[in-house]
Write a protein that holds these residues in place. Structure first.
Motif, mmCIF file in Angstrom:
data_model
loop_
_atom_site.group_PDB
_atom_site.id
_atom_site.type_symbol
_atom_site.label_atom_id
_atom_site.label_comp_id
_atom_site.label_asym_id
_atom_site.label_seq_id
_atom_site.Cartn_x
_atom_site.Cartn_y
_atom_site.Cartn_z
ATOM 1 N N CYS A 193 -3.738 8.909 3.127
ATOM 2 C CA CYS A 193 -2.732 7.932 3.572
ATOM 3 C C CYS A 193 -1.528 8.620 4.203
ATOM 4 O O CYS A 193 -0.917 8.093 5.125
ATOM 5 N N ARG A 225 -9.827 8.483 -1.348
ATOM 6 C CA ARG A 225 -8.999 8.333 -2.561
ATOM 7 C C ARG A 225 -9.713 7.391 -3.536
ATOM 8 O O ARG A 225 -10.547 6.554 -3.152
ATOM 9 N N HIS A 285 -8.767 4.539 -6.127
ATOM 10 C CA HIS A 285 -7.747 3.661 -6.699
ATOM 11 C C HIS A 285 -8.238 3.161 -8.062
ATOM 12 O O HIS A 285 -9.386 2.720 -8.180
ATOM 13 N N GLU A 298 0.276 -3.452 -1.094
ATOM 14 C CA GLU A 298 -0.696 -2.391 -0.846
ATOM 15 C C GLU A 298 -2.087 -2.924 -0.538
ATOM 16 O O GLU A 298 -2.951 -2.176 -0.149
ATOM 17 N N LYS A 357 6.518 7.768 0.823
ATOM 18 C CA LYS A 357 6.222 6.869 1.949
ATOM 19 C C LYS A 357 6.887 5.539 1.631
ATOM 20 O O LYS A 357 6.899 5.120 0.461
ATOM 21 N N ASN A 386 5.470 2.848 6.760
ATOM 22 C CA ASN A 386 4.272 2.050 7.012
ATOM 23 C C ASN A 386 4.678 0.587 7.209
ATOM 24 O O ASN A 386 5.064 -0.078 6.249
ATOM 25 N N MET A 392 3.044 5.386 9.897
ATOM 26 C CA MET A 392 1.642 5.302 9.493
ATOM 27 C C MET A 392 0.983 4.207 10.324
ATOM 28 O O MET A 392 1.451 3.068 10.326
ATOM 29 N N HIS A 426 -2.574 4.023 10.298
ATOM 30 C CA HIS A 426 -3.979 3.947 9.900
ATOM 31 C C HIS A 426 -4.160 3.253 8.544
ATOM 32 O O HIS A 426 -5.222 3.349 7.937
ATOM 33 N N CYS A 427 -3.139 2.514 8.086
ATOM 34 C CA CYS A 427 -3.256 1.822 6.789
ATOM 35 C C CYS A 427 -4.316 0.717 6.869
ATOM 36 O O CYS A 427 -4.377 -0.018 7.851
ATOM 37 N N ARG A 428 -5.133 0.601 5.855
ATOM 38 C CA ARG A 428 -6.189 -0.412 5.848
ATOM 39 C C ARG A 428 -5.926 -1.516 4.829
ATOM 40 O O ARG A 428 -6.795 -2.327 4.551
ATOM 41 N N GLN A 429 -4.755 -1.570 4.250
ATOM 42 C CA GLN A 429 -4.408 -2.564 3.225
ATOM 43 C C GLN A 429 -5.555 -2.732 2.227
ATOM 44 O O GLN A 429 -6.191 -3.769 2.109
ATOM 45 N N CYS A 430 -5.777 -1.635 1.512
ATOM 46 C CA CYS A 430 -6.944 -1.531 0.619
ATOM 47 C C CYS A 430 -6.782 -2.340 -0.663
ATOM 48 O O CYS A 430 -5.687 -2.675 -1.061
ATOM 49 N N LEU A 479 -10.657 5.798 3.854
ATOM 50 C CA LEU A 479 -10.045 4.536 4.228
ATOM 51 C C LEU A 479 -10.970 3.790 5.188
ATOM 52 O O LEU A 479 -11.466 4.357 6.148
HETATM 53 FE FE1 SF4 Z 1 -3.570 4.086 2.040
HETATM 54 FE FE2 SF4 Z 1 -4.927 1.862 1.586
HETATM 55 FE FE3 SF4 Z 1 -2.552 2.252 0.472
HETATM 56 FE FE4 SF4 Z 1 -2.740 1.771 3.126
HETATM 57 S S1 SF4 Z 1 -3.252 0.372 1.404
HETATM 58 S S2 SF4 Z 1 -1.469 3.319 2.149
HETATM 59 S S3 SF4 Z 1 -4.637 2.879 3.569
HETATM 60 S S4 SF4 Z 1 -4.440 3.405 0.090
#
Ligand code: SF4
Ligand code: SF4
Length: 290
Positions: free
Chosen positions: A21, A32, A34, A57, A197, A227, A262, A264-268, A276
Motif C-alpha cells: 500500500c 498483505r 488483513h 479502508e 499514510k 490516499n 496513493m 493504487h488503493c483497492r478499498q479492500c 492488492l
Molecule cells: Fe491498501 Fe487495501 Fe488499505 Fe487501500 S484499502 S490502503 S489497497 S490495504
C-alpha cells in the motif's frame, strides 16, 4: 509527485519498499494479510453503516467474519505455510483497530511467531496518541489515519458523534477533539519513525474544497503518503456527494504538489489476503464470483 518514479525505492526503508500500500512498485510483487479482529468503533462517520466493514479502508456490501486473536494467528500460519509473497500483517477493522483490545493481542501473538513480517494498522486516529508507544513496542511500522477535515465546522457534517474516555461529544466539539487527537497521534507516530499514510474521504459540497489544505498540513507533519478516496454514497451522503474520476484526478494533481499520492488503493475488505486486487482467497469470502 509521481507515485512510481519519485519513490526512489532503493533509498527507502523496508517498511516502505515491501509494503504494497505504501509503494505502488511493491504492490506488483508483495501482498498483505488483513486480520478482521476489531469489530467496534468509537466514532460515527456519516458515510458509514456499521453492518459493513469500516468504509475508511473497505468497500461496503461484504462483511468480514470476526476472528479471535488465536484464529487470526491460525490464518497467518495457514497463509504463510509453504512460502508466500505476503509481507504485511494489517488490522483494518471492520471497526477501529485501536478501540479493540483484540488488535494488540493479535499483533503480539502473530508478531512472536512471524518475526519477518511488517505490522500495520488503520485508524480514525482518536486513540492514536494513547497507543503510539504500545504500537512501537509491538513493532508496528506502518499506520494509516483517516483525516477528512481540518475544520470542526465541516467535521460536524461528517461525524455524528465521537466517544472518548467515557464521554460522547457531538457536532463541532466532537470533530475538534478528533482532529486534535489525529494531529497529536500522527506527530507522535512520525517521531517514532513509523511510516504514516493519511486517507481522506472526498465528499463534494462538504470537504472537497479543503482537501489541498489537508495535503499541505500533513506534508508539513512528515506524513509519507496521501490516499484520496471518493465517498461511497450511503447513510447521510448520496450520489451527488461523490466526485467523478476526473475531479479526483485533478485534485490528486494539486495535492501531489505537497506529498506522494496513493493511486493504487483497492478499498479492500478487512479480511483481504494477497496482492492488492487479486482474489483474496479468504475463507469468509462471500462473493460468488470475482
Ligand atoms: Fe491498501 Fe487495501 Fe488499505 Fe487501500 S484499502 S490502503 S489497497 S490495504
Ligand atoms: Fe465506520 Fe470506520 Fe468511521 Fe468507524 S471509523 S464509523 S467503522 S467508517
Amino acid at each position: 509527485m509521481n507515485d512510481d518514479s519519485n519513490e526512489n525505492e532503493k533509498r527507502l526503508p523496508a517498511h516502505i519498499v515491501k509494503h504494497p500500500c505504501f509503494s505502488a512498485i511493491a504492490s506488483r510483487s508483495y501482498g498483505r494479510i488483513h486480520l478482521p479482529v476489531a469489530p467496534e468503533c468509537n466514532i460515527q462517520c456519516n458515510f458509514c453503516i456499521r453492518k459493513f466493514d469500516c468504509v475508511n479502508e473497505s468497500r461496503p456490501g461484504v462483511t468480514s467474519r470476526i476472528l479471535e486473536p488465536i484464529e487470526a494467528l491460525a490464518r497467518v500460519d495457514e497463509v504463510m505455510a509453504g512460502g508466500s509473497d505476503n509481507t504485511v500483517v494489517g488490522i483494518a477493522g471492520p471497526g477501529d483497530p485501536l478501540f479493540n483490545p483484540e488488535t494488540f493481542e493479535t499483533i503480539r501473538l502473530v508478531g512472536e511467531k512471524h518475526e519477518d513480517m511488517l505490522y500495520c494498522l488503520s485508524t480514525n486516529g482518536l486513540l492514536l496518541p494513547d497507543y503510539v508507544s504500545t504500537l512501537k513496542r509491538l513493532r508496528v511500522t506502518n499506520i494509516t489515519v483517516t483525516m477528512n477535515t481540518l475544520d470542526p465546522v465541516i467535521g460536524a457534517k461528517i461525524y455524528s458523534f465521537v466517544k472518548y474516555d467515557g464521554n460522547v461529544y457531538h457536532g463541532e466539539e466532537g470533530a475538534r477533539l478528533l482532529l486534535q487527537k489525529q494531529i497529536e497521534g500522527i506527530k507522535a507516530a512520525v517521531a517514532e519513525g513509523m511510516a504514516v499514510k493519511v486517507n481522506t474521504v472526498l465528499i463534494k459540497n462538504v470537504n472537497f474544497d479543503e482537501v489541498e489544505e489537508i495535503a499541505k498540513k500533513i506534508s508539513s507533519m512528515g506524513v509519507y503518503m496521501h490516499n484520496l478516496m471518493p465517498v461511497i454514497p450511503q447513510f447521510k451522503f448520496d450520489a451527488s456527494h461523490r466526485p467523478s474520476p476526473e475531479e479526483i484526478a485533478r485534485l490528486r494533481e494539486r495535492c501531489g504538489k505537497w506529498l506522494l499520492q496513493m493511486k493504487h488503493c483497492r478499498q479492500c475488505r478487512s479480511d483481504a489476503v494477497g496482492k492488492l486486487g487479486s482474489c483474496d482467497g479468504s475463507p469468509s469470502c462471500s462473493r460468488s464470483s470475482c
